[in-house]
Motif scaffolding. Sequence first.
Motif, PDB file in Angstrom:
ATOM      1  N   ARG A 237       0.892  -1.154   0.011  1.00 49.22           N
ATOM      2  CA  ARG A 237      -0.136  -0.017  -0.074  1.00 49.22           C
ATOM      3  C   ARG A 237       0.813   1.240   0.059  1.00 49.22           C
ATOM      4  NH1 ARG A 237      -2.042   1.059   4.125  1.00 49.22           N
ATOM      5  NH2 ARG A 237      -1.351  -0.595   5.553  1.00 49.22           N
ATOM      6  N   THR A 238       1.984   1.329   0.816  1.00 45.65           N
ATOM      7  CA  THR A 238       2.825   2.428   0.824  1.00 45.65           C
ATOM      8  C   THR A 238       3.767   2.667  -0.108  1.00 45.65           C
ATOM      9  OG1 THR A 238       4.197   1.761   2.388  1.00 45.65           O
ATOM     10  CG2 THR A 238       2.246   2.420   3.413  1.00 45.65           C
ATOM     11  N   GLY A 239       4.328   1.467  -0.575  1.00 42.51           N
ATOM     12  CA  GLY A 239       5.690   1.516  -1.331  1.00 42.51           C
ATOM     13  C   GLY A 239       6.879   2.008  -0.803  1.00 42.51           C
ATOM     14  N   ARG A 240       6.697   2.321   0.698  1.00 43.23           N
ATOM     15  CA  ARG A 240       8.125   2.623   0.990  1.00 43.23           C
ATOM     16  C   ARG A 240       8.236   2.039   2.400  1.00 43.23           C
ATOM     17  NH1 ARG A 240       6.978   8.755   1.964  1.00 43.23           N
ATOM     18  NH2 ARG A 240       9.326   9.080   2.373  1.00 43.23           N
ATOM     19  N   LEU A 241       9.400   1.613   2.624  1.00 44.74           N
ATOM     20  CA  LEU A 241       9.880   0.541   3.682  1.00 44.74           C
ATOM     21  C   LEU A 241      10.975   1.142   4.583  1.00 44.74           C
ATOM     22  CD1 LEU A 241       9.576  -1.957   5.204  1.00 44.74           C
ATOM     23  CD2 LEU A 241      11.140  -3.275   3.666  1.00 44.74           C
ATOM     24  N   LEU A 242      10.909   1.356   5.939  1.00 44.32           N
ATOM     25  CA  LEU A 242      12.079   1.641   6.723  1.00 44.32           C
ATOM     26  C   LEU A 242      11.916   0.566   7.833  1.00 44.32           C
ATOM     27  CD1 LEU A 242      14.093   3.304   8.128  1.00 44.32           C
ATOM     28  CD2 LEU A 242      12.326   4.659   9.261  1.00 44.32           C
ATOM     29  N   VAL A 243      13.105  -0.085   8.044  1.00 44.88           N
ATOM     30  CA  VAL A 243      13.513  -1.023   8.957  1.00 44.88           C
ATOM     31  C   VAL A 243      14.133  -0.577  10.268  1.00 44.88           C
ATOM     32  CG1 VAL A 243      14.054  -3.477   9.467  1.00 44.88           C
ATOM     33  CG2 VAL A 243      13.112  -2.874   7.256  1.00 44.88           C
ATOM     34  N   VAL A 244      13.738  -0.571  11.258  1.00 43.93           N
ATOM     35  CA  VAL A 244      14.491  -0.118  12.330  1.00 43.93           C
ATOM     36  C   VAL A 244      14.474  -1.240  13.464  1.00 43.93           C
ATOM     37  CG1 VAL A 244      14.522   1.605  14.443  1.00 43.93           C
ATOM     38  CG2 VAL A 244      13.201   2.190  12.268  1.00 43.93           C
ATOM     39  N   ASP A 245      16.217  -1.300  13.848  1.00 44.41           N
ATOM     40  CA  ASP A 245      16.591  -2.537  14.364  1.00 44.41           C
ATOM     41  C   ASP A 245      17.493  -1.986  15.367  1.00 44.41           C
ATOM     42  OD1 ASP A 245      16.870  -5.089  15.463  1.00 44.41           O
ATOM     43  OD2 ASP A 245      17.961  -5.747  13.653  1.00 44.41           O
ATOM     44  N   GLU A 246      17.448  -2.457  16.748  1.00 44.96           N
ATOM     45  CA  GLU A 246      18.519  -1.891  17.921  1.00 44.96           C
ATOM     46  C   GLU A 246      19.440  -3.174  17.780  1.00 44.96           C
ATOM     47  OE1 GLU A 246      18.630  -1.487  22.593  1.00 44.96           O
ATOM     48  OE2 GLU A 246      16.900  -1.110  21.599  1.00 44.96           O
ATOM     49  N   ASP A 247      19.439  -4.151  17.043  1.00 46.60           N
ATOM     50  CA  ASP A 247      20.514  -5.077  16.777  1.00 46.60           C
ATOM     51  C   ASP A 247      21.343  -4.850  15.789  1.00 46.60           C
ATOM     52  OD1 ASP A 247      21.779  -7.366  17.042  1.00 46.60           O
ATOM     53  OD2 ASP A 247      20.432  -8.937  16.563  1.00 46.60           O
ATOM     54  N   TYR A 248      22.323  -5.095  15.908  1.00 51.16           N
ATOM     55  CA  TYR A 248      23.519  -5.008  14.697  1.00 51.16           C
ATOM     56  C   TYR A 248      22.923  -5.025  13.285  1.00 51.16           C
ATOM     57  CZ  TYR A 248      26.431  -5.804  18.642  1.00 51.16           C
ATOM     58  OH  TYR A 248      27.197  -5.605  20.186  1.00 51.16           O
ATOM     59  N   LEU A 249      23.430  -4.086  12.622  1.00 45.14           N
ATOM     60  CA  LEU A 249      22.897  -4.020  11.142  1.00 45.14           C
ATOM     61  C   LEU A 249      23.335  -5.200  10.262  1.00 45.14           C
ATOM     62  CD1 LEU A 249      22.904  -0.450   9.773  1.00 45.14           C
ATOM     63  CD2 LEU A 249      21.012  -2.080   9.993  1.00 45.14           C
ATOM     64  N   GLY A 250      24.696  -5.564  10.382  1.00 43.73           N
ATOM     65  CA  GLY A 250      25.304  -6.436   9.644  1.00 43.73           C
ATOM     66  C   GLY A 250      24.513  -7.916   9.799  1.00 43.73           C
ATOM     67  N   PHE A 251      24.015  -8.404   8.689  1.00 38.81           N
ATOM     68  CA  PHE A 251      23.782  -9.962   8.528  1.00 38.81           C
ATOM     69  C   PHE A 251      22.698 -10.408   9.475  1.00 38.81           C
ATOM     70  CE2 PHE A 251      28.243  -9.456   7.630  1.00 38.81           C
ATOM     71  CZ  PHE A 251      28.153 -10.254   6.488  1.00 38.81           C
ATOM     72  N   GLY A 252      21.944  -9.269   9.655  1.00 38.84           N
ATOM     73  CA  GLY A 252      20.785  -9.222  10.592  1.00 38.84           C
ATOM     74  C   GLY A 252      19.333  -9.162  10.403  1.00 38.84           C
ATOM     75  N   LEU A 253      18.360  -8.794  11.229  1.00 37.64           N
ATOM     76  CA  LEU A 253      16.889  -8.903  11.097  1.00 37.64           C
ATOM     77  C   LEU A 253      16.604  -7.883   9.950  1.00 37.64           C
ATOM     78  CD1 LEU A 253      13.917  -9.330  11.669  1.00 37.64           C
ATOM     79  CD2 LEU A 253      14.369  -7.724  13.573  1.00 37.64           C
ATOM     80  N   SER A 254      17.180  -6.638   9.866  1.00 33.81           N
ATOM     81  CA  SER A 254      16.729  -5.549   8.822  1.00 33.81           C
ATOM     82  C   SER A 254      16.998  -6.088   7.539  1.00 33.81           C
ATOM     83  CB  SER A 254      17.468  -4.345   9.096  1.00 33.81           C
ATOM     84  OG  SER A 254      18.981  -4.550   9.163  1.00 33.81           O
ATOM     85  N   GLY A 255      18.262  -6.604   7.285  1.00 29.86           N
ATOM     86  CA  GLY A 255      18.382  -7.414   5.984  1.00 29.86           C
ATOM     87  C   GLY A 255      17.613  -8.407   5.436  1.00 29.86           C
ATOM     88  N   GLU A 256      17.049  -9.254   6.420  1.00 31.23           N
ATOM     89  CA  GLU A 256      16.212 -10.299   6.317  1.00 31.23           C
ATOM     90  C   GLU A 256      14.684  -9.765   5.993  1.00 31.23           C
ATOM     91  OE1 GLU A 256      15.355 -14.375   5.688  1.00 31.23           O
ATOM     92  OE2 GLU A 256      17.204 -13.397   6.222  1.00 31.23           O
ATOM     93  N   VAL A 257      14.354  -8.787   6.359  1.00 33.52           N
ATOM     94  CA  VAL A 257      13.245  -8.192   6.385  1.00 33.52           C
ATOM     95  C   VAL A 257      13.016  -7.689   4.770  1.00 33.52           C
ATOM     96  CG1 VAL A 257      11.309  -6.609   6.918  1.00 33.52           C
ATOM     97  CG2 VAL A 257      12.253  -7.840   8.526  1.00 33.52           C
TER      98      VAL A 257
END
Length: 346
Positions: free
Chosen positions: A272-292
Motif C-alpha cells: 500500500r505505501t510503497g516505502r519501507l523503513l526497517v528499524v532495528d536496535e540489533d546490529y545491522l550486519g547480517f541481521g533482521l533488517s536485511g532479512e526483512v
Amino acid sequence: MTTTTGGPARTGTDIRNINVSQCVAESLRLEMERDDRVVVFGEDVGLQGGVFGSTRGLQKAFGRDRVRDTPISEMAFTGAAVGLAMEGYRPVVEIMFVDFIGVCLEQVYNAAAKIRYMTGGRVGMPMVIKTAGGCIGSAAQHSQCLWGTFAHLPGLQVVAPSSPYDSKGLMAAAVRSDDPVVFIEHKGLLLQKAGSFTHGAQVPKEAYTVPLGQASVVRSGSDLTLVTISATVGESLHAAEELAGEGVDVEVIDLRSVVPLDLDTVCASVARTGRLLVVDEDYLGFGLSGEVVTGVVERLGTRALRQVVRHGTPNVPVPAALSLEQAVVPRRASIAQAVREMGRAS
C-alpha cells in the motif's frame, strides 16, 4: 497473517496497568499452575525473584524443586534444561543477560536447536531460554540484543516483546510451544514504569496467549511502512506522532517475533505505501533488517517499492558513555530523521 493492535479491546476490573516484569512473572505463575511440568531455574530466579523481578513470588508459590536458584554455571544449567525437555518437562531457564549466552552457546545451538531434527521429531524440546537484552548504558558487554544471532540458527524460535500485554501473552505461548524458544526481554522495558507504555499497557488478569510469528500493526498509516521490534516500537511510535505533525503518516508494525517472521503483514503494508523503513536496535550486519528487506523484495518485486532504508546499530561495540550509545542506537529522534531524509530523497 491477521494483525492486531497489541492489546485487549475491553475494559473492566480484570484489566490492569502493570509493568513488563510483573507480566512475565504472572504469565509464568499461571503456566506453572496450569502444567506441573513447567519448571524455572537460573541465577537468582528463586529467592530474589530475578534481577529484574520477572520471576518474583514463584519460588514461594511452587517451592525450590520447581523454581531453583543455580550456581554461576550457564553451561551446566542450560544443559540440565535440555535434558529435562527431552524427558517431557517444560523448563524455563533464565540467562540473566543475553550477553552471557556465549558461555552456554553449545547447549543452545547444537543441543536445543537440533535435537528434534536429529531424532526425526521423536524427542521433543519444549524449552524456553529467557534472557534480557538491549541498550541501557551498560557498555559493550552488557548492551546487546542478539536476536539476529539466534534467528540465524535453524531450530530456534525467537521472540522479543515490546509491551506488557505482549510480554505476558508471548511468554505463555513460548512455554506451551513444543519447539525451543529464545525469549528476549528488553532491559529498558523491564525497567520502565507501569502506565508509561505507548501501547499494550492494559493487561488482563487471566491467562492468554499471543501467537508466535504474528506481527501487530500498532499504528496505521498511508505514507510509509516502519517495521521494528522490542523497545524501538515505542520509540518509533513517538517518532511517528512527531512526524504526523509534519504531515507524514507512518504505519508502524511490531514484528513481535523474529522467528517465525511475519512477512505477510509487512508485505500487505508495503504494497500500500510503497516505502519501507526497517528499524532495528540489533546490529545491522547480517541481521533482521536485511532479512526483512530481502523477504519483502522477493515477495513483492523491486517495482513495488519506491524506497527501502535500514536504520540500526552499526557494526561496532556499543560505547560505554550513554551519550555515545545514544548516538549509535536508534531512538525516536534518529528514527524521525531517517523518515525525513527518505522524504527529501523521494
